[in-house]
Every structure is written in C-alpha cells, then in structure tokens.
Enzyme design. Sequence first.
Site, PDB file in Angstrom:
ATOM      1  CB  SER A   1      -0.593  -0.025   1.519  1.00  0.00           C
ATOM      2  OG  SER A   1       0.024  -0.006   2.666  1.00  0.00           O
TER       3      SER A   1
ATOM      4  CG  HIS B   1      -2.434  -0.124  -3.074  1.00  0.00           C
ATOM      5  ND1 HIS B   1      -2.597   1.702  -3.096  1.00  0.00           N
ATOM      6  CD2 HIS B   1      -2.959  -0.823  -2.099  1.00  0.00           C
ATOM      7  CE1 HIS B   1      -3.372   1.242  -1.674  1.00  0.00           C
ATOM      8  NE2 HIS B   1      -3.616   0.238  -1.594  1.00  0.00           N
TER       9      HIS B   1
ATOM     10  CD  GLU C   1      -3.235   3.945  -5.584  1.00  0.00           C
ATOM     11  OE1 GLU C   1      -3.635   5.434  -5.278  1.00  0.00           O
ATOM     12  OE2 GLU C   1      -3.126   3.068  -4.563  1.00  0.00           O
TER      13      GLU C   1
ATOM     14  CG  ASN D   1      -3.417   4.088   1.238  1.00  0.00           C
ATOM     15  OD1 ASN D   1      -4.346   4.412   1.525  1.00  0.00           O
ATOM     16  ND2 ASN D   1      -2.391   2.923   0.868  1.00  0.00           N
TER      17      ASN D   1
END
Length: 294
Positions: free
Chosen positions: A123, A144, A156, A195
């Site tokens: 992540s 991800h 992602e 994130n």
Amino acid sequence: MKKEDIQQISVIGAGQMGHQIAMLCALGGYETVIQDVQESALEKAEASLRKLMDKWVSKSKLTEEQKEAAFGRLTFTPSLEQAAAHADFIIEAVVEKLDVKRELFAKLDQMAKPHAIFASNSSTIVNSLIASATNRAAKVVNMHFFFPPLVMDCVEVVMSEDTSKETADLTMDVCNTINRTAVLLNKEISGFIANRILGALQREAVYLYEEGYASFQDIDTICRKALNHPIGPFELMDLSGIDVGYYVMQQRYAESGDPADKPFACIEQKVRQGDLGRKTGKGWYTYQKEEVKK
C-alpha cells in the site's frame, strides 16, 4: 507475453488482503494458487471465502455453479515452491515490511519461470525498492488493491523506471479480467495516490485528537456528517488495521527521514498494546465478538 499466456496466478499471503485477491482471480477464470506458510491461515482463508461466497449466492450476485467453479480453480498450499513453479503472474500480499518483501521476491526469482510477472500489493512501498532483490526488474510492478478487495473496485498499478510497458499492460489486462478498475501511475511515489490523500487526512485527524481539540469520536462524527465520508478516519483505521497504518508510516519515515512522517505516539501505543482494530476486537473503538473480522 500476451494476456492469453497468463493462465495461473499465485497469491503469496492468505491474510485479509491475499485470500480475497485470490478469490477475485479465481472468479475471473484464472487457475489460482494461494500460499501461506501457516496452515491455520490457509484454513481460515478457505472458511472465510466459503462464507463470503455463500452470502453472494444467497444475494444472487453469483450462482451456485459459478461459486463451485471458482473454488475448483483455487488451490491452497503452504509450499512457496509449489506456488511459484507454474505461475505466470505472482501477487505478493505479505506484511508491509520492506525486508520481508525483498527476501520473498529474491526467493521467488529463483523459483518462478523467467517470464513470470511479480506484482506487489504493497500500500506504500514502491516496487523499485523490492525489484532490486530480483533479476527481473522489468517484470516487477505495484498492484495495489484496496480493502476489502472483493468489494472495492479500484487497483493502483504503479510503474517504476525499470517496469516495462508490457508488464504494465499485462497487469492492467489482469485487472480488467478480474473485473476491477485499474488506474496506471507512470511514476513511483511512496504511498501512491489514494493513501497519500488518505494519509494527509488521518495525520490531521490524529494531530487534532492528540492536541485535545476534540475526541476521536467527535472527529469521526464531523467527517461523516459535515464531509459526507462513509466512515470517519479513526473508524477507518480500525477497519483496515492500526498496525497496517503504523507500518506504512514507519516505511514512509525510513524513506523520507522527515519527522512529520513518523508514527504518532498514540498509534505506536495501540500497536504495542495489540489493540489493532476490528480484527482484535479493540482499537479506537471496542467491538462485539460478531463484529470482529474473521
């Protein structure tokens, strides 16, 4: 390699992300191997997936035949060698620690076919930091998924300077085959897109809590009621696992050296106490037994 050449996908790690990613692959038609060194993790993963897929059948999201066909394509094994040997595409979903991932990728590099693509579900850790442990940097990519993978429709896909266009294209094809919306990032940045944005929100929320401006419950309420977020930042930490966020912050700080990236004291305390959120029954909030993640 063409997308038709990807016949078997292996997922390394049967935890809260890995087992659901594997199920997505099996539902997408791939022969799928899910590997974990702990037999108990594999047993827990299979039981969890059976329960989830039965629920999908009861809600008519899946037929009984489709469910059984998917489980027929799914193999559980504690053997890393067995998982790697025939895989065309390998997705790593182990703990968010760089040294663990590098050690794993170095082993896989020796075991897997030369054409196999290695994707990390990290992540936050950029794939170039992991790829250097292998001799196939052009075939390493970030993939991800978001928690929980069987619900969240986004992946992602992140290229490093060494990731080949073919690798990125094939990874996007896999996402399409398993019915997930993929977004390609052409450059690496720690934490990627989602994130980094989420981290900024969480850092500010924890700062406001630690400085005594409001309780964590009230901060969550404001985010839900005023900003229309589905859940507040503290509730989200409990859902995804406080330890996961802690490791992300540790890794970010290791890369940047910026004190602002260090884990907050209250986060570190919860990790030390083992209060990791829903999965342990207590984090910022306390959960009834039936609410604890299996």
